[in-house]
Design an enzyme around this catalytic site. Sequence first.
Site, PDB file in Angstrom:
ATOM      1  N   THR A   1       0.675  -1.322   0.470  1.00 57.38           N
ATOM      2  CA  THR A   1      -0.073  -0.025  -0.328  1.00 57.38           C
ATOM      3  C   THR A   1       0.655   1.073   0.391  1.00 57.38           C
ATOM      4  OG1 THR A   1      -1.664   1.128   1.082  1.00 57.38           O
ATOM      5  CG2 THR A   1      -0.513  -0.237   2.384  1.00 57.38           C
TER       6      THR A   1
ATOM      7  N   GLU B   1      -0.274   3.385   1.737  1.00 62.12           N
ATOM      8  CA  GLU B   1       1.014   4.483   3.169  1.00 62.12           C
ATOM      9  C   GLU B   1       1.603   3.813   3.808  1.00 62.12           C
ATOM     10  OE1 GLU B   1      -1.414   5.760   5.950  1.00 62.12           O
ATOM     11  OE2 GLU B   1      -2.677   5.769   4.348  1.00 62.12           O
TER      12      GLU B   1
ATOM     13  N   TYR C   1      -1.303  -0.003  11.151  1.00 65.22           N
ATOM     14  CA  TYR C   1      -1.823  -0.761   9.607  1.00 65.22           C
ATOM     15  C   TYR C   1      -0.473  -0.252   8.533  1.00 65.22           C
ATOM     16  CZ  TYR C   1      -3.836  -0.614   5.123  1.00 65.22           C
ATOM     17  OH  TYR C   1      -3.877  -0.786   3.877  1.00 65.22           O
TER      18      TYR C   1
ATOM     19  N   LYS D   1       2.334  -3.188   7.558  1.00 65.60           N
ATOM     20  CA  LYS D   1       2.275  -3.375   5.885  1.00 65.60           C
ATOM     21  C   LYS D   1       3.507  -3.453   5.067  1.00 65.60           C
ATOM     22  CE  LYS D   1      -2.504  -4.543   4.379  1.00 65.60           C
ATOM     23  NZ  LYS D   1      -2.240  -5.102   2.847  1.00 65.60           N
TER      24      LYS D   1
HETATM   25  P1  NAP Z   1     -11.558  -4.555   1.879  1.00 63.47           P
HETATM   26  O1  NAP Z   1     -12.475  -3.537   1.261  1.00 63.47           O
HETATM   27  O2  NAP Z   1     -11.606  -3.907   3.751  1.00 63.47           O
HETATM   28  O3  NAP Z   1     -11.052  -6.308   2.061  1.00 63.47           O
HETATM   29  C1  NAP Z   1     -10.294  -6.649   3.078  1.00 63.47           C
HETATM   30  C2  NAP Z   1     -10.714  -8.344   3.161  1.00 63.47           C
HETATM   31  O4  NAP Z   1      -9.962  -9.044   4.215  1.00 63.47           O
HETATM   32  C3  NAP Z   1     -12.582  -8.969   3.605  1.00 63.47           C
HETATM   33  O5  NAP Z   1     -12.655  -9.356   2.907  1.00 63.47           O
HETATM   34  C4  NAP Z   1     -12.194  -9.281   4.885  1.00 63.47           C
HETATM   35  O6  NAP Z   1     -12.350 -10.710   4.839  1.00 63.47           O
HETATM   36  C5  NAP Z   1     -10.747 -10.495   4.170  1.00 63.47           C
HETATM   37  N1  NAP Z   1     -10.493 -10.279   6.089  1.00 63.47           N
HETATM   38  C6  NAP Z   1      -9.854  -9.517   6.949  1.00 63.47           C
HETATM   39  N2  NAP Z   1      -9.637 -10.124   8.334  1.00 63.47           N
HETATM   40  C7  NAP Z   1      -9.037 -11.375   7.955  1.00 63.47           C
HETATM   41  C8  NAP Z   1      -8.888 -12.528   8.092  1.00 63.47           C
HETATM   42  N3  NAP Z   1      -8.077 -12.701   9.465  1.00 63.47           N
HETATM   43  N4  NAP Z   1      -8.987 -14.009   7.422  1.00 63.47           N
HETATM   44  C9  NAP Z   1      -9.186 -13.664   6.606  1.00 63.47           C
HETATM   45  N5  NAP Z   1      -9.423 -12.469   5.669  1.00 63.47           N
HETATM   46  C10 NAP Z   1      -9.356 -11.646   6.732  1.00 63.47           C
HETATM   47  O7  NAP Z   1     -10.047  -4.372   1.354  1.00 63.47           O
HETATM   48  P2  NAP Z   1      -9.903  -3.700  -0.143  1.00 63.47           P
HETATM   49  O8  NAP Z   1     -10.119  -2.404  -0.100  1.00 63.47           O
HETATM   50  O9  NAP Z   1     -10.461  -4.847  -0.895  1.00 63.47           O
HETATM   51  O10 NAP Z   1      -7.917  -4.073   0.144  1.00 63.47           O
HETATM   52  C11 NAP Z   1      -8.027  -5.391  -0.436  1.00 63.47           C
HETATM   53  C12 NAP Z   1      -6.672  -5.362   0.079  1.00 63.47           C
HETATM   54  O11 NAP Z   1      -5.647  -4.015  -0.740  1.00 63.47           O
HETATM   55  C13 NAP Z   1      -5.933  -5.175   1.271  1.00 63.47           C
HETATM   56  O12 NAP Z   1      -4.623  -5.797   1.844  1.00 63.47           O
HETATM   57  C14 NAP Z   1      -5.223  -3.750   1.730  1.00 63.47           C
HETATM   58  O13 NAP Z   1      -4.881  -3.781   2.530  1.00 63.47           O
HETATM   59  C15 NAP Z   1      -4.840  -3.441   0.353  1.00 63.47           C
HETATM   60  N6  NAP Z   1      -5.141  -2.173  -0.065  1.00 63.47           N
HETATM   61  C16 NAP Z   1      -6.145  -1.530  -0.047  1.00 63.47           C
HETATM   62  C17 NAP Z   1      -6.337  -0.501  -1.432  1.00 63.47           C
HETATM   63  C18 NAP Z   1      -7.378   0.553  -1.594  1.00 63.47           C
HETATM   64  O14 NAP Z   1      -7.545   1.823  -1.666  1.00 63.47           O
HETATM   65  N7  NAP Z   1      -8.474  -0.578  -1.513  1.00 63.47           N
HETATM   66  C19 NAP Z   1      -5.057   0.523  -1.474  1.00 63.47           C
HETATM   67  C20 NAP Z   1      -3.898  -0.144  -1.520  1.00 63.47           C
HETATM   68  C21 NAP Z   1      -3.596  -1.724  -0.680  1.00 63.47           C
HETATM   69  P3  NAP Z   1     -14.219 -10.067   6.356  1.00 63.47           P
HETATM   70  O15 NAP Z   1     -14.988  -9.746   5.408  1.00 63.47           O
HETATM   71  O16 NAP Z   1     -14.377 -11.897   6.759  1.00 63.47           O
HETATM   72  O17 NAP Z   1     -14.135  -9.102   7.300  1.00 63.47           O
HETATM   73  N1  GDD Z   2     -12.548   6.582   7.104  1.00 59.08           N
HETATM   74  C1  GDD Z   2     -12.444   8.501   7.230  1.00 59.08           C
HETATM   75  N2  GDD Z   2     -13.416   8.857   7.578  1.00 59.08           N
HETATM   76  N3  GDD Z   2     -12.159   9.297   6.271  1.00 59.08           N
HETATM   77  C2  GDD Z   2     -11.809  10.676   6.450  1.00 59.08           C
HETATM   78  C3  GDD Z   2     -12.770  11.002   7.389  1.00 59.08           C
HETATM   79  C4  GDD Z   2     -13.927  10.713   7.654  1.00 59.08           C
HETATM   80  O1  GDD Z   2     -14.838  10.936   7.998  1.00 59.08           O
HETATM   81  N4  GDD Z   2     -12.448  12.286   7.400  1.00 59.08           N
HETATM   82  C5  GDD Z   2     -11.404  12.883   6.301  1.00 59.08           C
HETATM   83  N5  GDD Z   2     -10.811  11.727   6.206  1.00 59.08           N
HETATM   84  C6  GDD Z   2      -9.655  11.320   5.804  1.00 59.08           C
HETATM   85  C7  GDD Z   2      -8.598  10.526   6.063  1.00 59.08           C
HETATM   86  O2  GDD Z   2      -8.166  11.060   7.039  1.00 59.08           O
HETATM   87  C8  GDD Z   2      -7.869  10.396   4.881  1.00 59.08           C
HETATM   88  O3  GDD Z   2      -6.879  11.398   5.097  1.00 59.08           O
HETATM   89  C9  GDD Z   2      -8.680   9.840   3.954  1.00 59.08           C
HETATM   90  O4  GDD Z   2      -9.786  10.915   3.879  1.00 59.08           O
HETATM   91  C10 GDD Z   2      -8.675   8.746   3.292  1.00 59.08           C
HETATM   92  O5  GDD Z   2      -8.896   7.709   4.166  1.00 59.08           O
HETATM   93  P1  GDD Z   2      -9.892   6.316   4.294  1.00 59.08           P
HETATM   94  O6  GDD Z   2     -11.207   6.557   3.361  1.00 59.08           O
HETATM   95  O7  GDD Z   2     -10.144   5.484   5.709  1.00 59.08           O
HETATM   96  O8  GDD Z   2      -9.100   5.622   3.383  1.00 59.08           O
HETATM   97  P2  GDD Z   2      -7.054   6.011   3.241  1.00 59.08           P
HETATM   98  O9  GDD Z   2      -6.208   6.376   2.523  1.00 59.08           O
HETATM   99  O10 GDD Z   2      -6.550   5.793   5.202  1.00 59.08           O
HETATM  100  O11 GDD Z   2      -6.610   4.429   3.509  1.00 59.08           O
HETATM  101  C11 GDD Z   2      -7.120   3.304   2.703  1.00 59.08           C
HETATM  102  O12 GDD Z   2      -6.359   3.379   1.945  1.00 59.08           O
HETATM  103  C12 GDD Z   2      -5.125   2.646   1.597  1.00 59.08           C
HETATM  104  C13 GDD Z   2      -4.160   3.216   0.653  1.00 59.08           C
HETATM  105  O13 GDD Z   2      -3.437   4.470   0.085  1.00 59.08           O
HETATM  106  C14 GDD Z   2      -7.688   2.400   2.639  1.00 59.08           C
HETATM  107  O14 GDD Z   2      -7.811   1.192   1.924  1.00 59.08           O
HETATM  108  C15 GDD Z   2      -6.700   1.447   3.361  1.00 59.08           C
HETATM  109  O15 GDD Z   2      -6.230  -0.288   2.987  1.00 59.08           O
HETATM  110  C16 GDD Z   2      -5.078   1.863   1.732  1.00 59.08           C
HETATM  111  O16 GDD Z   2      -4.040   0.469   2.186  1.00 59.08           O
END
Ligand code: NAP
Ligand code: GDD
Length: 343
Positions: A128, A130, A151, A155
């Site tokens: 990520t 992050e 987090y 990672k």
């Molecule tokens: P998400 O919607 O939060 O999905 C997370 C998944 O992980 C869910 O299927 C959850 O299952 C599963 N999980 C959590 N704890 C587990 C455990 N102990 N054993 C087995 N499964 C478990 O996340 P996403 O947005 O699809 O992201 C997918 C991956 O990419 C994550 O690793 C995230 O950190 C990474 N990532 C995401 C982003 C982004 O912007 N979306 C960016 C960079 C990296 P349950 O339904 O059972 O909770």
């Molecule tokens: N969640 C949330 N809720 N975030 C808020 C809010 C709120 O009400 N208001 C402002 N924010 C700001 C957070 O402080 C952060 O700076 C930004 O919005 C994005 O927050 P999230 O949508 O929670 O995502 P993230 O950037 O912290 O993390 C996501 O992206 C990562 C990749 O950069 C997640 O998907 C992570 O799993 C992923 O690794």
Amino acid sequence: MAKKPKALITGISGQDGSYLAELLFDKGYDVYGLLRRTSAGPPPYIEDLHLAKKLSYVYGNVRDLSTIRIAMEEVRPDEVYNLAAQSHVWVSFKVPDETWETNFYGVGRVVNEAMRVNKDVRVYQASTSEMFGSTPPPQSEASPFSPVSPYAEAKLKAHEEFIVAYREKYGLFAASGILFNHESPRRGKHFVTRKITHSLAKIKLGLQDKLELGNLEAKRDWGYAGDYVEAMHLILQQKKADDYVIATGESHTVRDFVNAAAAALDMPITWEGEGAHEVGKDKNGKVIIGVDPEFYRPNEVHYLLGDPNKARERLGWTRKVSFDQLVTMMVKSDYDSLKHLAP
Ligand code: NAP
Ligand code: GDD
């Protein structure tokens, strides 16, 4: 006839798991999803794939080694996409142990067991942006990592210990996609983009009065999840395992996202005040956006902007969906699914 490749996706019930399963099925894979038993069950789009016999479930939890061992022995995958994670950054400050167990030790369990049943396995790790944390933008594969949350720390450690080091020590085909934020109508409602589109759709329909957010100044490089899973697949099809930044190369503040979502609903917003006192008003002067410091993080990542040049040059990957198209897609989906509830 050539044998169908087998892919195991952990995190199948999450946003990315669903898009990736659809993509791999279309590419002719046998697709297995590691499913953690939850009382709510899998989301409908995953259950639909299962019912259509496109997706097989194996039950397991990355925090429980025996379940991962059994799952790997049952599937013997050619490719593993390790998407399972405690993926919420704000929550990781509240549950650091669970975050490390899942996002660090869990990766070790998946990688070791995958390698044990098939030494030629290819492993994708969901790393990520992050991990860059406080590193100034633009962030590329050459930028230093500087994580600022449990987090991101977990990672980064998993990336170093089980991806980079396993590649070097054991010659494992292990690769990290260092993905910047990617969103969709399937995004969890506790992430800021979906919280905004869902709440503004409700406000527009008269189902909610006000939306409370945290830091409006944070900047993120937001793309569409459907584009990003294509990069995951491409990363595992290369000759040599390597790590790639996947991003749009464009960054917006949270306030910009609110403005774009409100514009898509034909509900322009006027901003007044600063910091925790900032408010957004609708055209009648009614406050519909407020700031609640409860949503601030103990440590914030202020500015993410990815440099996707390596992915473009080596993978031939670029994003297809623009920021405005993404916001409109999410707003429309929330509005359409809620409109039958309007008074
Ligand atoms: P998400 O919607 O939060 O999905 C997370 C998944 O992980 C869910 O299927 C959850 O299952 C599963 N999980 C959590 N704890 C587990 C455990 N102990 N054993 C087995 N499964 C478990 O996340 P996403 O947005 O699809 O992201 C997918 C991956 O990419 C994550 O690793 C995230 O950190 C990474 N990532 C995401 C982003 C982004 O912007 N979306 C960016 C960079 C990296 P349950 O339904 O059972 O909770
Ligand atoms: N969640 C949330 N809720 N975030 C808020 C809010 C709120 O009400 N208001 C402002 N924010 C700001 C957070 O402080 C952060 O700076 C930004 O919005 C994005 O927050 P999230 O949508 O929670 O995502 P993230 O950037 O912290 O993390 C996501 O992206 C990562 C990749 O950069 C997640 O998907 C992570 O799993 C992923 O690794």
